[in-house]
Design a protein around this motif. Structure first.
Motif, mmCIF file in Angstrom:
data_model
loop_
_atom_site.group_PDB
_atom_site.id
_atom_site.type_symbol
_atom_site.label_atom_id
_atom_site.label_comp_id
_atom_site.label_asym_id
_atom_site.label_seq_id
_atom_site.Cartn_x
_atom_site.Cartn_y
_atom_site.Cartn_z
ATOM 1 N N LEU A 1 -0.791 54.685 121.071
ATOM 2 C CA LEU A 1 0.299 55.025 120.145
ATOM 3 C C LEU A 1 1.393 53.956 120.119
ATOM 4 C CD1 LEU A 1 1.277 57.094 118.068
ATOM 5 C CD2 LEU A 1 2.440 58.277 119.936
ATOM 6 N N PHE B 1 2.834 51.662 117.072
ATOM 7 C CA PHE B 1 4.253 51.469 116.771
ATOM 8 C C PHE B 1 4.563 49.982 116.576
ATOM 9 C CE2 PHE B 1 5.585 55.426 119.465
ATOM 10 C CZ PHE B 1 5.107 56.271 118.480
ATOM 11 N N LYS C 1 1.824 55.657 109.524
ATOM 12 C CA LYS C 1 2.440 56.982 109.676
ATOM 13 C C LYS C 1 1.363 58.051 109.887
ATOM 14 C CE LYS C 1 6.540 56.064 106.866
ATOM 15 N NZ LYS C 1 7.258 56.430 105.626
ATOM 16 N N GLU D 1 -0.408 57.466 113.353
ATOM 17 C CA GLU D 1 0.468 57.859 114.458
ATOM 18 C C GLU D 1 0.535 59.378 114.588
ATOM 19 O OE1 GLU D 1 3.242 53.893 113.846
ATOM 20 O OE2 GLU D 1 3.980 55.838 113.174
ATOM 21 N N ARG D 2 0.699 60.053 113.459
ATOM 22 C CA ARG D 2 0.800 61.521 113.488
ATOM 23 C C ARG D 2 -0.489 62.151 114.027
ATOM 24 N NH1 ARG D 2 0.810 62.616 108.397
ATOM 25 N NH2 ARG D 2 -1.218 63.593 108.361
ATOM 26 N N CYS E 1 7.884 59.031 122.854
ATOM 27 C CA CYS E 1 6.961 58.551 121.823
ATOM 28 C C CYS E 1 7.112 59.354 120.536
ATOM 29 C CB CYS E 1 5.510 58.621 122.306
ATOM 30 S SG CYS E 1 5.031 57.292 123.429
ATOM 31 N N MET F 1 8.151 57.876 116.984
ATOM 32 C CA MET F 1 7.290 58.092 115.834
ATOM 33 C C MET F 1 8.097 58.627 114.649
ATOM 34 S SD MET F 1 3.911 60.545 115.579
ATOM 35 C CE MET F 1 4.875 62.029 115.846
ATOM 36 N N ARG G 1 8.755 56.868 111.089
ATOM 37 C CA ARG G 1 8.404 57.609 109.874
ATOM 38 C C ARG G 1 9.583 57.686 108.912
ATOM 39 N NH1 ARG G 1 7.997 63.567 110.961
ATOM 40 N NH2 ARG G 1 10.225 63.305 110.659
#
Length: 138
Positions: A22, A26, A42, A45-46, A96, A100, A104
């Protein structure tokens, strides 16, 4: 007890896979300049955060189950240090999530270089946790 330990290890691996990847996402996200790439990061990551959160939750459930099946473990000094490091790891996981969200929302203040350094923390925690669990120094 061996089944609990096996599943605990499986889900710890799942969790750490996410914790290692993750922050790397980023880093790439922070470097991205095109809107299509940013939107792709995005989504990635989600999705990864959901998977690693499931891994973390199940690792914790099986870890607590191990402690409940062998309450004598709580008398060992190493387990207290290990659990303290796990709490730090949970804090890193939550951090994290906040990073995130900032990526976003477009409010990120960190460089790709910062994320590269941030990405090293779980490796250090993993080494310490594994050494404690295997060597049991205290």
């Amino acid at each position: 007890m061996l089944w609990l330990k096996a599943f605990h290890i499986v889900f710890v691996i799942t969790w750490f896979a996410g914790l290692f990847y993750l922050p790397r996402l980023f880093m790439y996200h922070a470097e991205a300049t095109d809107q299509v790439g940013i939107e792709r990061f995005k989504v990635m990551e989600r999705r990864l955060f959901v998977i690693m959160t499931i891994g973390a939750t199940l690792a914790a459930i099986f870890g607590v189950s191990l402690l409940m099946s062998a309450p004598g473990l709580m008398k060992a000094g190493w387990i207290h240090v290990k659990l303290t490091l796990v709490v730090l790891l949970i804090g890193y996981h939550i951090w994290c999530q906040r990073l995130m969200v900032s990526l976003r929302d477009g409010t990120n203040r960190h460089s790709a270089r910062w994320f590269r350094i941030f990405n090293e923390a779980p490796a250090l925690l993993l080494i310490a946790i594994v050494v404690l669990a295997v060597v049991k120094p205290f």
